[in-house]
Scaffold this motif. Sequence first.
Motif, short mmCIF file in Angstrom:
data_model
loop_
_atom_site.label_atom_id
_atom_site.label_comp_id
_atom_site.label_asym_id
_atom_site.label_seq_id
_atom_site.Cartn_x
_atom_site.Cartn_y
_atom_site.Cartn_z
N PRO A 19 0.82 -1.16 -0.11
CA PRO A 19 0.17 0.04 -0.11
C PRO A 19 0.78 1.14 -0.10
N THR A 20 2.10 1.20 0.35
CA THR A 20 2.82 2.51 0.53
C THR A 20 4.00 2.67 -0.40
N THR A 21 4.41 1.35 -1.00
CA THR A 21 5.41 1.75 -1.83
C THR A 21 5.40 0.56 -2.90
N VAL A 22 6.36 0.84 -4.06
CA VAL A 22 6.53 -0.14 -5.28
C VAL A 22 8.18 -0.26 -5.32
N LYS A 23 8.45 -1.51 -4.92
CA LYS A 23 9.78 -1.84 -4.84
C LYS A 23 10.40 -2.83 -5.89
N LEU A 50 -0.93 4.21 -9.21
CA LEU A 50 -0.22 3.01 -9.14
C LEU A 50 0.80 2.74 -10.23
N VAL A 51 0.09 2.85 -11.70
CA VAL A 51 0.87 2.62 -12.54
C VAL A 51 2.27 3.63 -12.70
N ALA A 52 1.89 5.00 -12.52
CA ALA A 52 3.07 5.69 -12.40
C ALA A 52 4.13 5.49 -11.67
N ALA A 53 3.73 5.01 -10.29
CA ALA A 53 4.69 4.63 -9.36
C ALA A 53 5.42 3.22 -9.89
N LEU A 54 4.80 2.28 -10.37
CA LEU A 54 5.37 1.06 -11.02
C LEU A 54 6.31 1.66 -12.07
N SER A 55 5.96 2.46 -12.99
CA SER A 55 6.76 2.73 -14.29
C SER A 55 8.18 3.57 -13.59
N GLU A 56 7.80 4.46 -12.47
CA GLU A 56 9.03 5.17 -11.90
C GLU A 56 10.11 4.17 -11.36
N ALA A 57 9.58 3.04 -10.64
CA ALA A 57 10.40 2.42 -10.18
C ALA A 57 11.46 1.40 -10.97
N ALA A 58 10.59 0.99 -12.21
CA ALA A 58 11.24 0.29 -13.24
C ALA A 58 12.25 1.37 -14.03
N SER A 59 12.02 2.56 -14.15
CA SER A 59 12.98 3.38 -14.84
C SER A 59 14.09 3.72 -13.92
N ARG A 60 14.05 3.58 -12.43
CA ARG A 60 15.23 3.84 -11.58
C ARG A 60 16.01 2.64 -11.79
N THR A 61 15.65 1.59 -11.92
CA THR A 61 16.58 0.35 -11.73
C THR A 61 17.34 0.23 -13.31
N GLY A 62 17.04 1.16 -14.10
CA GLY A 62 17.53 1.31 -15.38
C GLY A 62 17.27 0.09 -16.35
N TRP A 63 15.94 -0.58 -16.17
CA TRP A 63 15.48 -1.91 -16.68
C TRP A 63 14.83 -1.21 -18.11
N ARG A 64 15.26 -1.95 -19.07
CA ARG A 64 14.90 -1.60 -20.48
C ARG A 64 14.06 -2.45 -21.30
N GLY A 65 14.05 -3.79 -20.50
CA GLY A 65 13.32 -4.74 -21.14
C GLY A 65 11.65 -4.69 -20.85
N ARG A 66 10.94 -5.74 -20.93
CA ARG A 66 9.53 -5.51 -20.55
C ARG A 66 9.07 -6.55 -19.63
N LYS A 67 9.94 -7.63 -19.58
CA LYS A 67 9.28 -8.92 -18.70
C LYS A 67 9.37 -8.45 -17.14
N ALA A 68 8.38 -8.90 -16.37
CA ALA A 68 8.46 -8.49 -14.78
C ALA A 68 7.95 -9.84 -14.17
N VAL A 69 8.09 -9.84 -13.04
CA VAL A 69 7.56 -10.80 -12.12
C VAL A 69 7.20 -10.10 -10.79
N THR A 70 6.04 -10.47 -10.23
CA THR A 70 5.66 -10.00 -8.91
C THR A 70 4.97 -11.06 -8.18
N ALA A 71 4.43 -10.90 -7.08
CA ALA A 71 4.03 -11.80 -6.35
C ALA A 71 2.29 -11.66 -5.68
#
Length: 301
Positions: A19-23, A50-71
């Motif tokens: 509820p508070t972060t996207v890691k 939430l989409v914006a937070a997810l996009s920002e988290a992906a961008s900060r890691t430098g990830w350039r792919g599309r594949k992701a895993v969540t739980a």
Amino acid sequence: MRWPHLSRRQPCLGVAIDPTTVKAAVYRSRELITATVPVPPAGQHEPQALVAALSEAASRTGWRGRKAVTAVTGERVVIRYLRLPQMTAAELQAGMAYELENYLPTGARDMVVDWTILGNGSGPNSNQMDVLLAAAPRDQVTQLIDLFRGAGLELAAVDLVPLALCRSLAGEIAAATAILDIGDQWSHLVLARPDRPLFSRVLAFKREELARPGIAGNNPLADLTQEIRRSLDFYRSQGEAGFNPEGLLLTGEGTVIEGLANFCQEELGVPALIGRPGLPGRPVEPELAIAAGLALREIGI
């Protein structure tokens, strides 16, 4: 409908959402690159936030792919640890089609179901194997797929928190171990041996609640350790009387609670340590344990 799955050894972005972060975490150049982005207060009710937070988290890691895993997690997610006669994966697949109704409290209707063989038994159980069966509400999985798609990502797999934690802490699980991850929405207790998880529970304890001082003689941490003892007693009552954890590993946002490790150690009578999730010699912060375990899933670590 089977859970999405991708063959291993293809790095993916690991994402843990609460509820508070996207890691987010990704394995690159033999390192885990991580990022944590706060979720706006409206994020849980406003998908675009939430989409914006997810996009920002992906961008900060430098990830350039599309594949992701969540739980997936929560009270509606069902996890069963089964001990079955040894059989091939094909035989298990055929058998599960007829046995699911016996293992799930509400049957398989409107649930996304999957299972995996954890390993073969030993000693008197050498003719058996351990199987993990999991089921999540279809609407919960569909919401995750839509969320990631909105952020320009494709879910390669939907994993389970207990598996991610065991994977993330593999270098610290040298014997029978208990893992306690305290999050901002749920806490997770996992009992494990070096080669597999054995039992897990979602506990209704949040970091914010556990950090509050006790009122009128009540101590939230005492309630938590009592639930851990009850879980251990229940697991032992299922034919595992000899399971005695040699330590407790603590992860999640709750590791910042003052005196947490000392209190758990005194109450449970086993060493309690803050976990060092991630890669041996290159750990990440304890609150990133789930995201790190998700990132390590597809590369076979």
